[in-house]
Design a protein around this motif. Structure first.
Motif, mmCIF file in Angstrom:
data_model
loop_
_atom_site.group_PDB
_atom_site.id
_atom_site.type_symbol
_atom_site.label_atom_id
_atom_site.label_comp_id
_atom_site.label_asym_id
_atom_site.label_seq_id
_atom_site.Cartn_x
_atom_site.Cartn_y
_atom_site.Cartn_z
ATOM 1 N N UNK A 189 14.994 -9.839 -1.249
ATOM 2 C CA UNK A 189 14.689 -8.651 -0.478
ATOM 3 C C UNK A 189 13.206 -8.692 -0.077
ATOM 4 N N UNK A 190 12.915 -8.295 1.140
ATOM 5 C CA UNK A 190 11.533 -8.249 1.608
ATOM 6 C C UNK A 190 10.762 -7.126 0.911
ATOM 7 N N UNK A 191 9.478 -7.335 0.650
ATOM 8 C CA UNK A 191 8.680 -6.297 -0.005
ATOM 9 C C UNK A 191 8.484 -5.087 0.915
ATOM 10 N N UNK A 192 8.416 -3.908 0.334
ATOM 11 C CA UNK A 192 8.291 -2.655 1.075
ATOM 12 C C UNK A 192 6.862 -2.382 1.551
ATOM 13 N N UNK A 193 5.878 -2.710 0.746
ATOM 14 C CA UNK A 193 4.490 -2.327 1.024
ATOM 15 C C UNK A 193 3.983 -2.766 2.392
ATOM 16 N N UNK A 194 4.178 -4.022 2.824
ATOM 17 C CA UNK A 194 3.666 -4.391 4.148
ATOM 18 C C UNK A 194 4.318 -3.603 5.283
ATOM 19 N N UNK A 195 5.574 -3.241 5.125
ATOM 20 C CA UNK A 195 6.251 -2.438 6.144
ATOM 21 C C UNK A 195 5.640 -1.038 6.225
ATOM 22 N N UNK A 196 5.328 -0.465 5.069
ATOM 23 C CA UNK A 196 4.693 0.854 5.055
ATOM 24 C C UNK A 196 3.300 0.798 5.670
ATOM 25 N N UNK A 197 2.551 -0.245 5.360
ATOM 26 C CA UNK A 197 1.207 -0.391 5.927
ATOM 27 C C UNK A 197 1.291 -0.495 7.445
ATOM 28 N N UNK A 198 2.216 -1.322 7.954
ATOM 29 C CA UNK A 198 2.379 -1.463 9.408
ATOM 30 C C UNK A 198 2.768 -0.137 10.053
ATOM 31 N N UNK A 199 3.716 0.564 9.436
ATOM 32 C CA UNK A 199 4.187 1.830 9.996
ATOM 33 C C UNK A 199 3.080 2.881 10.009
ATOM 34 N N UNK A 200 2.352 3.003 8.922
ATOM 35 C CA UNK A 200 1.267 3.983 8.858
ATOM 36 C C UNK A 200 0.164 3.639 9.851
ATOM 37 N N UNK A 201 -0.186 2.378 9.944
ATOM 38 C CA UNK A 201 -1.224 1.939 10.885
ATOM 39 C C UNK A 201 -0.823 2.298 12.311
ATOM 40 N N UNK A 202 0.417 1.984 12.675
ATOM 41 C CA UNK A 202 0.903 2.288 14.024
ATOM 42 C C UNK A 202 0.930 3.793 14.279
ATOM 43 N N UNK A 203 1.378 4.559 13.307
ATOM 44 C CA UNK A 203 1.452 6.012 13.451
ATOM 45 C C UNK A 203 0.061 6.612 13.667
ATOM 46 N N UNK A 204 -0.910 6.136 12.910
ATOM 47 C CA UNK A 204 -2.283 6.643 13.032
ATOM 48 C C UNK A 204 -2.845 6.309 14.412
ATOM 49 N N UNK A 205 -2.663 5.079 14.868
ATOM 50 C CA UNK A 205 -3.168 4.679 16.190
ATOM 51 C C UNK A 205 -2.450 5.446 17.297
ATOM 52 N N UNK A 206 -1.128 5.590 17.185
ATOM 53 C CA UNK A 206 -0.356 6.327 18.202
ATOM 54 C C UNK A 206 -0.801 7.774 18.340
ATOM 55 N N UNK A 207 -1.355 8.335 17.276
ATOM 56 C CA UNK A 207 -1.828 9.720 17.318
ATOM 57 C C UNK A 207 -3.301 9.823 17.687
ATOM 58 N N UNK A 208 -3.879 8.722 18.149
ATOM 59 C CA UNK A 208 -5.261 8.730 18.624
ATOM 60 C C UNK A 208 -6.294 8.838 17.520
ATOM 61 N N UNK A 209 -5.927 8.439 16.317
ATOM 62 C CA UNK A 209 -6.842 8.524 15.187
ATOM 63 C C UNK A 209 -7.321 7.130 14.789
#
Length: 129
Positions: A1-21
């Protein structure tokens, strides 16, 4: 199974950038394999601005984050193993996620061999009549 942490980091990073932060990574600078400018380490940790306008050559895979950034006008190449990332959050409002040791168990510290091991069988001869 692939590790969860890198997916969360990618998702949070994208969410923050998408919100102009501005996405920040809090990194354990003492973690084995971390390559960051030592001048900016405080209490064994470093905070990195990872906004696309602040970095070049951004790579975030399941093993590490790597990119180039400028520190006091000097370009530096940074390398941060995923297990060294302690938090991802927005500079402006602090929203994001802290990671605890439960996520470290999710990622192997040894490189994974992608090919399954194939056992070689000895040839067998049978008599056909």
């Amino acid at each position: 199974m692939n590790p969860l942490k890198p997916y969360l980091i990618r998702a949070l990073h994208e969410w923050i950038v998408d919100n102009g932060l501005t996405p920040y990574l809090l990194v354990d600078a003492k973690f084995t394999g971390v390559e960051v400018p030592t001048t900016y380490i405080s209490d064994g940790k470093i905070i990195l601005n990872t906004h696309p306008n602040a970095v070049q050559h951004w790579i975030l895979d399941n093993d590490a984050v790597s990119f180039s950034a400028r520190f006091s006008g000097i370009s530096e190449n940074l390398y941060v193993p995923i297990n060294a990332v302690l938090a991802v959050y927005a500079k402006e409002n602090g929203k994001g996620m802290m990671f605890d040791e439960r996520f470290d168990e999710d990622i192997s510290t040894e490189p994974e061999d992608k090919k399954p091991e194939v056992k070689k069988k000895k040839p067998v001869l049978t008599i056909v009549k």
